[in-house]
Scaffold this active site. Structure first.
Site, PDB file in Angstrom:
ATOM      1  N   CYS A  80       3.650  -7.463  14.983  1.00 42.40           N
ATOM      2  CA  CYS A  80       4.135  -6.698  16.140  1.00 42.40           C
ATOM      3  C   CYS A  80       3.411  -7.122  17.411  1.00 42.40           C
ATOM      4  O   CYS A  80       3.438  -6.408  18.405  1.00 42.40           O
ATOM      5  CB  CYS A  80       4.015  -5.202  15.899  1.00 42.40           C
ATOM      6  SG  CYS A  80       2.330  -4.654  15.632  1.00 42.40           S
ATOM      7  N   ASP A  83       2.230  -5.185   6.891  1.00 38.62           N
ATOM      8  CA  ASP A  83       2.676  -4.704   8.209  1.00 38.62           C
ATOM      9  C   ASP A  83       1.479  -4.229   9.036  1.00 38.62           C
ATOM     10  O   ASP A  83       1.303  -3.025   9.257  1.00 38.62           O
ATOM     11  CB  ASP A  83       3.690  -3.560   8.022  1.00 38.62           C
ATOM     12  CG  ASP A  83       4.243  -3.066   9.352  1.00 38.62           C
ATOM     13  OD1 ASP A  83       4.289  -3.853  10.317  1.00 38.62           O
ATOM     14  OD2 ASP A  83       4.623  -1.881   9.433  1.00 38.62           O
ATOM     15  N   ASP A  86      -4.249   2.044   3.229  1.00 36.14           N
ATOM     16  CA  ASP A  86      -4.509   2.239   4.664  1.00 36.14           C
ATOM     17  C   ASP A  86      -5.960   2.673   4.819  1.00 36.14           C
ATOM     18  O   ASP A  86      -6.571   3.162   3.873  1.00 36.14           O
ATOM     19  CB  ASP A  86      -3.565   3.302   5.257  1.00 36.14           C
ATOM     20  CG  ASP A  86      -3.339   3.107   6.750  1.00 36.14           C
ATOM     21  OD1 ASP A  86      -2.291   2.567   7.130  1.00 36.14           O
ATOM     22  OD2 ASP A  86      -4.229   3.493   7.550  1.00 36.14           O
ATOM     23  N   PHE A 101      -1.229  -1.569   4.822  1.00 37.62           N
ATOM     24  CA  PHE A 101      -1.103  -0.896   6.130  1.00 37.62           C
ATOM     25  C   PHE A 101       0.067   0.105   6.077  1.00 37.62           C
ATOM     26  O   PHE A 101       1.006   0.035   6.853  1.00 37.62           O
ATOM     27  CB  PHE A 101      -0.871  -1.914   7.261  1.00 37.62           C
ATOM     28  CG  PHE A 101      -1.869  -3.041   7.305  1.00 37.62           C
ATOM     29  CD1 PHE A 101      -3.112  -2.850   7.897  1.00 37.62           C
ATOM     30  CD2 PHE A 101      -1.574  -4.286   6.763  1.00 37.62           C
ATOM     31  CE1 PHE A 101      -4.048  -3.893   7.951  1.00 37.62           C
ATOM     32  CE2 PHE A 101      -2.493  -5.328   6.813  1.00 37.62           C
ATOM     33  CZ  PHE A 101      -3.727  -5.137   7.404  1.00 37.62           C
ATOM     34  N   ARG A 160      12.420  -1.618   6.990  1.00 36.99           N
ATOM     35  CA  ARG A 160      12.175  -0.808   5.789  1.00 36.99           C
ATOM     36  C   ARG A 160      13.444  -0.746   4.934  1.00 36.99           C
ATOM     37  O   ARG A 160      13.394  -0.930   3.713  1.00 36.99           O
ATOM     38  CB  ARG A 160      11.739   0.620   6.192  1.00 36.99           C
ATOM     39  CG  ARG A 160      10.316   0.708   6.701  1.00 36.99           C
ATOM     40  CD  ARG A 160       9.858   2.158   6.845  1.00 36.99           C
ATOM     41  NE  ARG A 160      10.419   2.840   7.991  1.00 36.99           N
ATOM     42  CZ  ARG A 160       9.816   2.968   9.178  1.00 36.99           C
ATOM     43  NH1 ARG A 160       8.627   2.445   9.377  1.00 36.99           N
ATOM     44  NH2 ARG A 160      10.392   3.629  10.163  1.00 36.99           N
TER      45      ARG A 160
HETATM   46  N1  SAH Z   1       4.034   0.098   7.841  1.00 36.95           N
HETATM   47  C1  SAH Z   1       3.873   1.334   8.580  1.00 36.95           C
HETATM   48  C2  SAH Z   1       3.205   1.133   9.934  1.00 36.95           C
HETATM   49  C3  SAH Z   1       1.871   0.446   9.894  1.00 36.95           C
HETATM   50  S1  SAH Z   1       0.912   0.698  11.321  1.00 36.95           S
HETATM   51  C4  SAH Z   1       5.224   2.022   8.693  1.00 36.95           C
HETATM   52  O1  SAH Z   1       6.260   1.448   8.284  1.00 36.95           O
HETATM   53  O2  SAH Z   1       5.270   3.153   9.204  1.00 36.95           O
HETATM   54  C5  SAH Z   1      -0.604  -0.029  10.909  1.00 36.95           C
HETATM   55  C6  SAH Z   1      -1.513   0.780   9.994  1.00 36.95           C
HETATM   56  O3  SAH Z   1      -2.613  -0.053   9.659  1.00 36.95           O
HETATM   57  C7  SAH Z   1      -2.130   2.041  10.573  1.00 36.95           C
HETATM   58  O4  SAH Z   1      -1.779   3.123   9.740  1.00 36.95           O
HETATM   59  C8  SAH Z   1      -3.653   1.809  10.512  1.00 36.95           C
HETATM   60  O5  SAH Z   1      -4.359   2.980  10.115  1.00 36.95           O
HETATM   61  C9  SAH Z   1      -3.760   0.761   9.448  1.00 36.95           C
HETATM   62  N2  SAH Z   1      -4.926  -0.152   9.494  1.00 36.95           N
HETATM   63  C10 SAH Z   1      -5.466  -0.768  10.564  1.00 36.95           C
HETATM   64  N3  SAH Z   1      -6.438  -1.627  10.170  1.00 36.95           N
HETATM   65  C11 SAH Z   1      -6.518  -1.551   8.814  1.00 36.95           C
HETATM   66  C12 SAH Z   1      -7.306  -2.207   7.829  1.00 36.95           C
HETATM   67  N4  SAH Z   1      -8.213  -3.122   8.145  1.00 36.95           N
HETATM   68  N5  SAH Z   1      -7.090  -1.907   6.524  1.00 36.95           N
HETATM   69  C13 SAH Z   1      -6.151  -0.981   6.186  1.00 36.95           C
HETATM   70  N6  SAH Z   1      -5.369  -0.343   7.079  1.00 36.95           N
HETATM   71  C14 SAH Z   1      -5.553  -0.613   8.368  1.00 36.95           C
END
Ligand code: SAH
Length: 395
Positions: free
Chosen positions: A339, A299, A249, A227, A211
């Site tokens: 990840c 992400d 999200d 995400f 980040r």
């Molecule tokens: N980038 C964030 C962490 C992401 S974790 C950070 O820096 O803190 C992954 C996220 O993807 C979760 O919040 C989950 O709710 C979301 N997610 C999972 N599948 C998804 C989809 N198909 N479309 C949108 N969001 C999704």
């Protein structure tokens, strides 16, 4: 006397390299009747002592090593491991202005199956193995002795515990119930964390360094943060002077916290949007209606939990990255991450190369990212590397 585990000839090699796992097929015989998570002594086929670990009768990983020394696995042992881990975290906390960090990264900090994240004065534990579960009280006693100011909460609500013969569990282990919102700080950014209801232990601490590294690509740019969870990269984009940030999200609670996070930092909310949508669908809609961005951040959650899911995961990563490249303006930047520990750097790079071909865009890798420094990689345990990313210049 602890029960004894004798290894098949040749199977001691990885232990001599200080790798902490013993698989069931590597065991010749067990003497005594070790209970779930009980401490055992491990010997080679000639009876030479090798290590002391926790027995997991239901798991393919039958023993996880606590120590390569003949020491008791008791409160003092856990205090020692916690103190060893604290030094690195203290350095990082000062360097990056942290009031939240991963204190124990399981095997990588010599405590297999145990994750501990610290958010201000709350320690959040995730116990994934039979040994971790069996040692819970020793661990709690050690934490209380070293950090009397802290409350301890358990977030062992993860399905991998089934493989170890354990049920999921959450709750207070010591002290107070965590508040619904606890604000931590990293790199000058405030982030509200929901320890009880959030993902994992409440926040994705592992992306902190990525980040911060993303900020240099952001100034004056139109950013799509896919995400976004509770803001994450989107907060740093606002800090970095983005002209507009669209955060996406599927979790409305996460989006609500993301917006609140932008507010508590005093960022200009007119520059931020918080969109509840499926990234896979939304990217295609943007592409088809001609929306274009300077920066796309990608992400996603872990797509591959097991080897059998790896092929499907590859297709998923290729698909979202292809469309992300298509909606970038010429000369735009794609910041993209995986990840999935089963996917190594080389495979992820290959997937991005395939995505570039399908997107008919030329891509140059200009920076590489890894999990943050409080998720260290122990040289004896390469499996501890799971989070990787690339900054791509998309022509
Ligand atoms: N980038 C964030 C962490 C992401 S974790 C950070 O820096 O803190 C992954 C996220 O993807 C979760 O919040 C989950 O709710 C979301 N997610 C999972 N599948 C998804 C989809 N198909 N479309 C949108 N969001 C999704």
């Amino acid at each position: 006397m602890n029960p004894s585990v004798y290894l098949v000839k040749g199977r001691e090699k990885s232990l001599r390299r200080r790798h902490p796992w013993i698989f069931s097929r590597g065991i010749q015989r067990v003497e005594g009747k070790p209970a779930l998570g009980q401490t055992v002594d491990v010997y080679d086929h000639q009876g030479q002592w090798l290590a002391r670990g926790a027995f997991s009768p239901n798991s393919q990983i039958r023993v996880r090593v606590w120590s390569f020394e003949q020491e008791e696995i008791d409160v003092e042992f856990f205090k020692k491991r916690l103190q060893e881990a604290q030094g690195l975290r203290d350095t990082l906390a000062v360097r990056d202005g942290l009031t939240g960090y991963r204190l124990i990264a399981a095997e990588s900090d010599g405590l297999p199956g145990i994750t501990i994240d610290r958010y201000q004065d709350f320690m959040v534990c995730q116990l994934l193995s039979a040994g971790a579960e069996a040692q819970k009280q020793n661990l709690v006693d050690a934490l209380v002795a070293l950090h009397p100011e802290c409350s301890i909460y358990e977030r062992s609500d993860v399905s991998v515990r089934k493989k170890e013969g354990l049920k999921e569990r959450t709750g207070v282990l010591h002290g107070d119930m965590p508040p619904a919102s606890l604000v931590i700080e990293e790199n000058g950014v405030k982030i509200s964390v929901d320890i009880v209801g959030g993902h994992k232990t409440g926040f994705y601490l592992d992306q902190r360094d990525s980040r911060e590294a993303s900020v240099k690509y952001i100034n004056g740019k139109r950013v799509l943060n896919c995400f976004c969870y509770t803001g994450g990269f989107g907060l740093y984009a606002l800090k970095g002077g983005a002209s507009e940030v669209i955060n996406v999200d599927v979790s409305q609670p996460a989006l609500d916290i993301a917006k609140a996070n932008a507010e508590i930092n005093g960022y200009d909310l007119s520059k931020a949007q918080f969109v509840n949508a499926d990234v896979f669908k939304l990217l295609r809609e943007y592409r088809d209606r001609g929306e274009r961005f300077d920066v796309v951040i990608m992400d996603p959650p872990k797509f591959a939990e097991s080897k059998s899911q790896l092929n499907g995961a590859c297709r998923g990563y290729k698909d979202i990255n292809m469309v992300a490249m298509q909606i970038l303006k010429p000369g735009g930047t794609l910041l993209t991450y995986s990840c999935s520990g089963l996917m190594d750097n080389a495979l992820f790079q290959k997937i991005l190369a395939d995505a570039a071909l399908d997107a008919q865009r030329q891509v140059q890798f200009i920076e590489r990212f890894e999990q943050a420094a409080d998720h260290p990689l122990d040289s004896a345990y390469p499996e501890g590397f799971y989070l990787k990313g690339f900054a791509c210049h998309v022509k």
